[in-house]
Design a protein around this motif. Structure first.
Motif, mmCIF file in Angstrom:
data_model
loop_
_atom_site.group_PDB
_atom_site.id
_atom_site.type_symbol
_atom_site.label_atom_id
_atom_site.label_comp_id
_atom_site.label_asym_id
_atom_site.label_seq_id
_atom_site.Cartn_x
_atom_site.Cartn_y
_atom_site.Cartn_z
ATOM 1 N N LEU A 29 0.771 -1.055 0.180
ATOM 2 C CA LEU A 29 -0.088 -0.059 0.069
ATOM 3 C C LEU A 29 0.965 1.340 0.182
ATOM 4 O O LEU A 29 0.458 2.348 -0.932
ATOM 5 C CB LEU A 29 -1.037 0.108 1.239
ATOM 6 C CG LEU A 29 -2.062 -1.012 1.334
ATOM 7 C CD1 LEU A 29 -2.625 -1.118 2.590
ATOM 8 C CD2 LEU A 29 -3.074 -0.832 0.144
ATOM 9 N N ALA A 30 1.940 1.210 0.473
ATOM 10 C CA ALA A 30 3.036 2.492 0.699
ATOM 11 C C ALA A 30 3.349 2.388 -0.515
ATOM 12 O O ALA A 30 3.835 3.837 -1.059
ATOM 13 C CB ALA A 30 3.848 2.139 1.844
ATOM 14 N N PRO A 60 -3.236 7.481 7.159
ATOM 15 C CA PRO A 60 -2.081 7.699 6.413
ATOM 16 C C PRO A 60 -1.190 8.851 6.923
ATOM 17 O O PRO A 60 0.226 8.855 6.546
ATOM 18 C CB PRO A 60 -2.721 8.313 4.999
ATOM 19 C CG PRO A 60 -4.099 8.684 5.468
ATOM 20 C CD PRO A 60 -4.624 7.934 6.643
ATOM 21 N N ASP A 61 -1.542 9.677 7.858
ATOM 22 C CA ASP A 61 -0.632 10.779 8.325
ATOM 23 C C ASP A 61 -0.166 10.220 9.589
ATOM 24 O O ASP A 61 0.647 10.995 10.274
ATOM 25 C CB ASP A 61 -1.476 12.091 8.592
ATOM 26 C CG ASP A 61 -2.001 12.420 7.166
ATOM 27 O OD1 ASP A 61 -1.343 12.476 6.281
ATOM 28 O OD2 ASP A 61 -3.109 12.929 7.089
ATOM 29 N N SER A 62 -0.400 9.305 10.230
ATOM 30 C CA SER A 62 0.088 8.577 11.198
ATOM 31 C C SER A 62 1.739 8.292 11.432
ATOM 32 O O SER A 62 2.326 8.131 10.343
ATOM 33 C CB SER A 62 -0.416 7.306 11.769
ATOM 34 O OG SER A 62 -0.079 6.293 11.029
ATOM 35 N N ARG A 63 2.275 8.035 12.372
ATOM 36 C CA ARG A 63 3.639 7.826 12.273
ATOM 37 C C ARG A 63 4.103 6.331 11.766
ATOM 38 O O ARG A 63 4.781 6.523 11.103
ATOM 39 C CB ARG A 63 4.350 7.920 13.901
ATOM 40 C CG ARG A 63 5.550 7.550 14.207
ATOM 41 C CD ARG A 63 6.676 8.641 13.568
ATOM 42 N NE ARG A 63 8.141 8.056 13.649
ATOM 43 C CZ ARG A 63 8.922 8.346 12.625
ATOM 44 N NH1 ARG A 63 8.427 8.824 11.301
ATOM 45 N NH2 ARG A 63 10.279 7.934 13.126
ATOM 46 N N ALA A 64 3.325 5.654 12.047
ATOM 47 C CA ALA A 64 3.541 4.232 11.517
ATOM 48 C C ALA A 64 3.222 4.240 10.032
ATOM 49 O O ALA A 64 4.365 3.645 9.115
ATOM 50 C CB ALA A 64 2.347 3.194 12.190
ATOM 51 N N ALA A 65 2.384 4.948 9.613
ATOM 52 C CA ALA A 65 2.252 5.131 7.991
ATOM 53 C C ALA A 65 3.521 5.685 7.211
ATOM 54 O O ALA A 65 3.766 5.302 6.321
ATOM 55 C CB ALA A 65 1.029 5.796 7.753
ATOM 56 N N GLN A 66 3.894 6.883 7.930
ATOM 57 C CA GLN A 66 5.039 7.574 7.481
ATOM 58 C C GLN A 66 6.219 6.538 7.483
ATOM 59 O O GLN A 66 6.940 6.490 6.727
ATOM 60 C CB GLN A 66 5.418 8.713 8.434
ATOM 61 C CG GLN A 66 4.305 9.752 8.331
ATOM 62 C CD GLN A 66 3.959 9.978 6.793
ATOM 63 O OE1 GLN A 66 4.662 10.386 5.865
ATOM 64 N NE2 GLN A 66 2.547 10.011 6.381
ATOM 65 N N ILE A 67 6.544 5.748 8.457
ATOM 66 C CA ILE A 67 7.636 4.528 8.862
ATOM 67 C C ILE A 67 7.305 3.512 7.624
ATOM 68 O O ILE A 67 8.208 3.297 6.740
ATOM 69 C CB ILE A 67 7.432 4.086 10.013
ATOM 70 C CG1 ILE A 67 7.875 4.882 11.133
ATOM 71 C CG2 ILE A 67 8.656 2.760 9.982
ATOM 72 C CD1 ILE A 67 7.832 4.481 12.349
ATOM 73 N N TYR A 68 6.072 3.051 7.458
ATOM 74 C CA TYR A 68 5.931 2.125 6.184
ATOM 75 C C TYR A 68 6.275 2.766 4.899
ATOM 76 O O TYR A 68 6.791 2.140 4.012
ATOM 77 C CB TYR A 68 4.455 1.742 6.215
ATOM 78 C CG TYR A 68 4.211 0.659 6.949
ATOM 79 C CD1 TYR A 68 4.901 -0.571 7.315
ATOM 80 C CD2 TYR A 68 2.933 0.831 7.911
ATOM 81 C CE1 TYR A 68 4.236 -1.474 8.333
ATOM 82 C CE2 TYR A 68 2.508 -0.141 8.894
ATOM 83 C CZ TYR A 68 3.142 -1.224 9.078
ATOM 84 O OH TYR A 68 3.047 -2.289 10.042
ATOM 85 N N LYS A 69 5.993 4.062 4.682
ATOM 86 C CA LYS A 69 6.326 4.806 3.305
ATOM 87 C C LYS A 69 7.833 4.810 3.223
ATOM 88 O O LYS A 69 8.256 4.752 2.235
ATOM 89 C CB LYS A 69 5.601 6.080 3.244
ATOM 90 C CG LYS A 69 3.992 6.144 3.193
ATOM 91 C CD LYS A 69 3.374 7.298 2.912
ATOM 92 C CE LYS A 69 2.133 7.188 2.854
ATOM 93 N NZ LYS A 69 1.099 8.468 2.637
ATOM 94 N N GLN A 70 8.398 4.984 4.495
ATOM 95 C CA GLN A 70 9.914 5.325 4.354
ATOM 96 C C GLN A 70 10.660 3.967 3.865
ATOM 97 O O GLN A 70 11.383 4.014 3.248
ATOM 98 C CB GLN A 70 10.351 5.788 5.626
ATOM 99 C CG GLN A 70 12.117 6.162 5.833
ATOM 100 C CD GLN A 70 12.379 6.554 7.183
ATOM 101 O OE1 GLN A 70 12.015 5.858 8.253
ATOM 102 N NE2 GLN A 70 13.001 7.778 7.377
ATOM 103 N N ALA A 117 9.044 1.527 2.312
ATOM 104 C CA ALA A 117 8.920 1.186 0.828
ATOM 105 C C ALA A 117 9.910 1.944 0.005
ATOM 106 O O ALA A 117 10.225 1.352 -1.107
ATOM 107 C CB ALA A 117 7.497 1.596 0.634
ATOM 108 N N ARG A 118 10.115 3.408 0.283
ATOM 109 C CA ARG A 118 10.911 4.058 -0.656
ATOM 110 C C ARG A 118 12.370 3.584 -0.455
ATOM 111 O O ARG A 118 12.994 3.321 -1.597
ATOM 112 C CB ARG A 118 10.956 5.562 -0.231
ATOM 113 C CG ARG A 118 9.817 6.549 -0.530
ATOM 114 C CD ARG A 118 10.008 7.970 -0.344
ATOM 115 N NE ARG A 118 10.510 8.477 1.055
ATOM 116 C CZ ARG A 118 9.316 8.418 2.096
ATOM 117 N NH1 ARG A 118 8.267 8.580 1.835
ATOM 118 N NH2 ARG A 118 10.189 8.956 3.221
ATOM 119 N N LYS A 119 12.829 3.270 0.541
ATOM 120 C CA LYS A 119 14.185 2.677 0.982
ATOM 121 C C LYS A 119 14.329 1.210 0.008
ATOM 122 O O LYS A 119 15.191 1.191 -0.606
ATOM 123 C CB LYS A 119 14.375 2.329 2.343
ATOM 124 C CG LYS A 119 14.852 3.733 3.070
ATOM 125 C CD LYS A 119 15.612 3.206 4.390
ATOM 126 C CE LYS A 119 16.369 4.390 5.207
ATOM 127 N NZ LYS A 119 16.949 3.951 6.250
#
Length: 363
Positions: free
Chosen positions: A122-123, A325-335, A337-339
């Motif tokens: 999803l991320a 989507p704006d939660s800390r956990a969601a941001q970590i998942y996106k990070q 995913a990008r990495k």
């Protein structure tokens, strides 16, 4: 401007380290063009991974960096993304309509691997990629529940399956084909055959990434995956607990033996934060995942807290990246995913589709 000044621009860009892969823009071959008109400069950058939320940051930071050059005029930076297929095991070729397969594995069960795989898919979608997820846990499929899906997949030709779609992610799972309470009492060959059919008889639609959520361990499914399925890279999910790390090490060793690059390690349930008082406690120990990554010289992709919301969102069929989507956990998942995608983008590309087919015939 003289060519020497163009070289100065390149030198400056070489000092900019992409936080998603730890490599400078020049070495990562992200700098596609530098145009100089008097004192004005325009630069074209191209990333090999989805990064919708990072692109504006990258553009602004590179523009600010270039403006530090003396006597520089207007600065224009254009950033685009191009995702390509990457090399797989030597005897295999990438699947049609699937550029890259990423396996998500764990040595043991209960470490949150499926939750990580779903949120990773999803991320990647949120970051701009076309993504699918294949539930390879034949004995205990959980992806349908996590994505709020059920029912048989549609078949237009009575031979192949259309992927079921949730939140823009294409999916398939044995869980769509059997009742939820039906026991899968199958021996190894039946299980591996089911995996092959789910993978190859699904009409995946132009995927940049197909995430394969593996069952825990290093058994028949993992062996089939490593020998018969073209995998671009793998992720290991663990907790900081010593027992989980021992089993995760075995999983990592398996991928190394079959020449599948391990893109990095995710540490799940790294710390518990009390929802009442905010007290933080490392229930399963601390630092184990990072230490394992360092010892094996692989990337530590990130750590996620033991958070009741992550579990509740997954159980409700609306995982964290979608539900909050704006939660800390969601941001970590996106990070993460990008990495993951950025590290894969540095790997060797697949050129098999570039070669013409040679046909030898009598004339």
């Amino acid at each position: 401007m003289a060519s020497l000044e163009k070289a100065a621009l390149e030198d400056l860009l070489q000092t900019f380290i992409d936080p998603n892969n730890g490599v400078d823009l020049v070495s990562a071959k992200s700098v596609k063009a530098i145009a100089i008109d008097g004192n004005n400069v325009s630069v074209k950058l191209e990333l090999g991974y989805p990064a919708k939320s990072y692109l504006p940051v990258l553009k602004a930071e590179v523009e600010d960096l270039l403006k530090t050059l003396p006597s520089i005029g207007n600065v224009s930076v254009e950033v685009s993304v191009k995702i390509v297929s990457h090399a797989v095991q030597q005897t295999l070729k990438p699947l049609p309509n699937v550029k890259n397969i990423i396996a998500v594995a764990s040595g043991k069960g209960g470490v949150g691997k499926s939750t990580t795989a779903v949120n990773l898919a999803l991320a990647l979608t949120a970051e701009g990629a076309n993504v699918g997820i294949l539930d390879a846990d034949i004995y205990g499929p959980s992806i349908p529940m996590m994505l709020g899906l059920s029912g048989f997949p549609e078949s237009k030709d009575q031979k192949t399956m259309m992927p079921k779609i949730a939140y823009g992610v294409q999916t398939n799972s044995i869980g769509y084909l059997v009742e939820a309470d039906q026991a899968m009492i199958w021996r190894g060959p039946m299980v591996t055959n089911a995996l092959q059919q789910l993978l190859k008889d699904t009409n995946w639609d132009d995927l940049d990434y197909l995430i394969i959520d593996l069952p825990p361990g290093t058994g028949d499914i993992q062996l089939t995956l490593s020998q018969q399925i073209p995998v671009s890279g793998a992720i290991i999910v663990t907790t900081p607990q010593d027992i989980a790390l021992i089993d995760a090490q075995r999983g990592l060793a398996m991928f190394e033996k079959v020449n599948v690059p391990v893109l990095g390690l995710v540490e799940n349930m790294s710390i518990h934060i009390c929802s009442n008082c905010g007290h933080e406690e490392a229930i399963f120990g601390e630092g184990g995942g990072k230490l394992m990554a360092e010892r094996n010289r692989i990337e530590f992709l990130g750590s996620l807290p033991l958070d009741i919301n992550i579990r509740q969102f997954a159980d409700s069929g609306k995982p964290t990246v979608i539900a909050d989507p704006d939660s800390r956990a969601a941001q970590i998942y996106k990070q993460i995913a990008r990495k993951t995608a950025a590290i894969l983008a540095l790997k060797a590309k697949d050129f098999t589709t570039k070669f013409p087919k040679i046909v030898v015939q009598n004339t």
